[in-house]
Design a protein around this motif. Structure first.
Motif, PDB file in Angstrom:
ATOM      1  N   SER A   4    -101.589  13.655  17.181  1.00  0.00           N
ATOM      2  CA  SER A   4    -102.426  14.689  16.588  1.00  0.00           C
ATOM      3  C   SER A   4    -101.831  16.086  16.737  1.00  0.00           C
ATOM      4  CB  SER A   4    -103.810  14.655  17.239  1.00  0.00           C
ATOM      5  OG  SER A   4    -103.701  14.898  18.628  1.00  0.00           O
ATOM      6  N   ARG A   5    -100.591  16.195  17.167  1.00  0.00           N
ATOM      7  CA  ARG A   5     -99.998  17.504  17.433  1.00  0.00           C
ATOM      8  C   ARG A   5     -99.799  18.298  16.152  1.00  0.00           C
ATOM      9  NH1 ARG A   5     -95.347  18.023  21.804  1.00  0.00           N
ATOM     10  NH2 ARG A   5     -97.155  17.346  22.966  1.00  0.00           N
ATOM     11  N   SER A   6     -99.513  17.623  15.054  1.00  0.00           N
ATOM     12  CA  SER A   6     -99.265  18.348  13.808  1.00  0.00           C
ATOM     13  C   SER A   6    -100.540  18.991  13.256  1.00  0.00           C
ATOM     14  CB  SER A   6     -98.665  17.397  12.770  1.00  0.00           C
ATOM     15  OG  SER A   6     -99.550  16.320  12.551  1.00  0.00           O
ATOM     16  N   LYS A   7    -101.748  18.531  13.690  1.00  0.00           N
ATOM     17  CA  LYS A   7    -102.997  19.054  13.148  1.00  0.00           C
ATOM     18  C   LYS A   7    -103.557  20.201  13.973  1.00  0.00           C
ATOM     19  CE  LYS A   7    -104.146  14.402  11.498  1.00  0.00           C
ATOM     20  NZ  LYS A   7    -105.128  13.309  11.566  1.00  0.00           N
ATOM     21  N   MET A   8    -102.967  20.487  15.150  1.00  0.00           N
ATOM     22  CA  MET A   8    -103.523  21.505  16.021  1.00  0.00           C
ATOM     23  C   MET A   8    -102.948  22.881  15.696  1.00  0.00           C
ATOM     24  SD  MET A   8    -101.575  20.761  19.631  1.00  0.00           S
ATOM     25  CE  MET A   8    -102.238  19.111  19.728  1.00  0.00           C
ATOM     26  N   SER A   9    -103.587  23.914  16.227  1.00  0.00           N
ATOM     27  CA  SER A   9    -103.141  25.275  15.987  1.00  0.00           C
ATOM     28  C   SER A   9    -101.850  25.553  16.752  1.00  0.00           C
ATOM     29  CB  SER A   9    -104.232  26.262  16.416  1.00  0.00           C
ATOM     30  OG  SER A   9    -104.425  26.190  17.813  1.00  0.00           O
ATOM     31  N   THR A  10    -101.231  26.684  16.417  1.00  0.00           N
ATOM     32  CA  THR A  10     -99.952  27.020  17.050  1.00  0.00           C
ATOM     33  C   THR A  10    -100.115  27.252  18.545  1.00  0.00           C
ATOM     34  OG1 THR A  10     -99.271  28.053  14.981  1.00  0.00           O
ATOM     35  CG2 THR A  10     -97.989  28.590  16.937  1.00  0.00           C
ATOM     36  N   ARG A  12    -102.422  26.015  20.592  1.00  0.00           N
ATOM     37  CA  ARG A  12    -102.651  24.740  21.275  1.00  0.00           C
ATOM     38  C   ARG A  12    -101.366  23.895  21.316  1.00  0.00           C
ATOM     39  NH1 ARG A  12    -107.939  23.169  22.202  1.00  0.00           N
ATOM     40  NH2 ARG A  12    -109.525  24.563  21.359  1.00  0.00           N
ATOM     41  N   LYS A  13    -100.550  24.029  20.284  1.00  0.00           N
ATOM     42  CA  LYS A  13     -99.301  23.258  20.252  1.00  0.00           C
ATOM     43  C   LYS A  13     -98.361  23.706  21.367  1.00  0.00           C
ATOM     44  CE  LYS A  13     -95.401  22.074  17.286  1.00  0.00           C
ATOM     45  NZ  LYS A  13     -94.396  22.460  18.287  1.00  0.00           N
ATOM     46  N   ALA A  16     -99.704  22.377  24.589  1.00  0.00           N
ATOM     47  CA  ALA A  16     -99.483  20.932  24.685  1.00  0.00           C
ATOM     48  C   ALA A  16     -98.016  20.617  24.971  1.00  0.00           C
ATOM     49  CB  ALA A  16     -99.921  20.257  23.380  1.00  0.00           C
ATOM     50  N   ASP A  17     -97.097  21.369  24.354  1.00  0.00           N
ATOM     51  CA  ASP A  17     -95.674  21.158  24.631  1.00  0.00           C
ATOM     52  C   ASP A  17     -95.356  21.474  26.087  1.00  0.00           C
ATOM     53  OD1 ASP A  17     -95.195  20.379  22.081  1.00  0.00           O
ATOM     54  OD2 ASP A  17     -94.475  22.322  21.378  1.00  0.00           O
ATOM     55  N   THR A  44     -87.127  17.971  19.515  1.00  0.00           N
ATOM     56  CA  THR A  44     -88.060  17.406  18.550  1.00  0.00           C
ATOM     57  C   THR A  44     -87.472  17.501  17.153  1.00  0.00           C
ATOM     58  OG1 THR A  44     -89.893  18.136  19.944  1.00  0.00           O
ATOM     59  CG2 THR A  44     -90.421  17.506  17.698  1.00  0.00           C
TER      60      THR A  44
END
Length: 271
Positions: A4-10, A12-13, A16-17, A44
């Motif tokens: 779901s990483r592609s759907k989150m905001s910058t 949050r990304k 998460a990284d 990535t």
């Protein structure tokens, strides 16, 4: 999490990284501590995620016929919800382990666990680092080293920058915790890397306060300059005289009368 990483905001990304890298680094630090683990790099790509494990003993990281690296790949894939084939783990050997702070911190940790004296172990690490062409090294050990009173001991050699942008670029630092019988001991190893124009053993960026003084060029003396000018003028005059002489010869050749044609004696004899 990864799917779901592609759907989150910058924002949050990025968070998460960072969490992914921290948890992955902690896992590999505990799993590959005895194999000279020296850090991890996450690359990535649109199709898959590549994880490069840096270690001094890459053969132990790979395992027999690559079994251990496959087990680590499976653990990472299941923990972070990667799809099949979406994550790959590679092992990369550290070129110069004397310039790797994480490798030296792990080495010092196992020396202390083996019962070696603190001073001897720390001075051994400092000497090994300085022999690997490092600019400077500092080792700090804190905790209950001797007796019940906790204290800190600092061992250093060479040149070490503590502030500014150069400290971030040139200093490699690692922290480890050693669970000794008398309590927890903290280790911090800092290494001042050398300047390397190729970027292999150290940063390409030169230090700001390093000034290179070039040797001055030899200035010719006035006598030599005068002699050179006179020689050039004499050569120019000789070339001009030669050109005039060639021109005069050409004019004389053009003004001379044409030579008479030879007379055949047979014609004069009347034949």
């Amino acid at each position: 999490m990864m799917a779901s990483r592609s759907k989150m905001s910058t924002k949050r990304k990025f968070v998460a990284d960072g969490v992914f890298y921290a948890e992955l680094n902690e896992l590999l630090t505990r799993e590959l501590a005895e194999d000279g683990y020296a850090g991890v790099e996450v690359r990535t790509t649109p199709h898959r995620t590549e994880i490069i494990i840096r270690a001094t003993k890459t053969q132990n990281v790979l395992g027999e016929k690559g079994q251990r690296i496959r087990e680590l790949t499976s653990v990472v894939q299941k923990r972070f919800d990667f799809a099949d084939g979406a994550v790959e783990l590679y092992a990369e050997r550290v070129q110069n382990r004397g310039l790797c702070a994480q490798a030296q911190a792990e080495s010092l940790k196992f020396k202390l666990l083996a019962g070696l004296a603190v001073r001897r172990a720390c001075y051994g690490v400092v000497r090994f680092v300085m022999e690997a062409s490092a600019k400077g090294c500092e080792v700090i050990v804190s905790g209950k080293l001797r007796g019940q009173r906790a204290k800190a001991m600092k061992f250093g050699d060479g040149y070490m920058i503590k502030t500014g942008h150069a400290s971030q670029v040139y200093t490699d630092m690692a922290v480890r915790h050693v669970a000794m019988r008398q309590g927890m001991i903290g280790i911090r190893v800092s290494i001042m890397l050398p300047h390397d124009p190729k970027g292999i053993n150290g940063p390409k960026i030169p230090l700001d306060d390093v000034v290179t003084i070039l040797e001055p060029k030899e200035e010719p003396s006035p006598e030599s300059i005068l002699q050179a000018q006179q020689a050039a003028e004499a050569a120019a005059a000789a070339a001009q005289a030669a050109a005039l002489q060639q021109q005069l010869l050409a004019q004389q050749a053009a003004a001379a009368p044409p030579a008479a044609a030879p007379v055949d004696p047979a014609m004069n004899a009347g034949f």
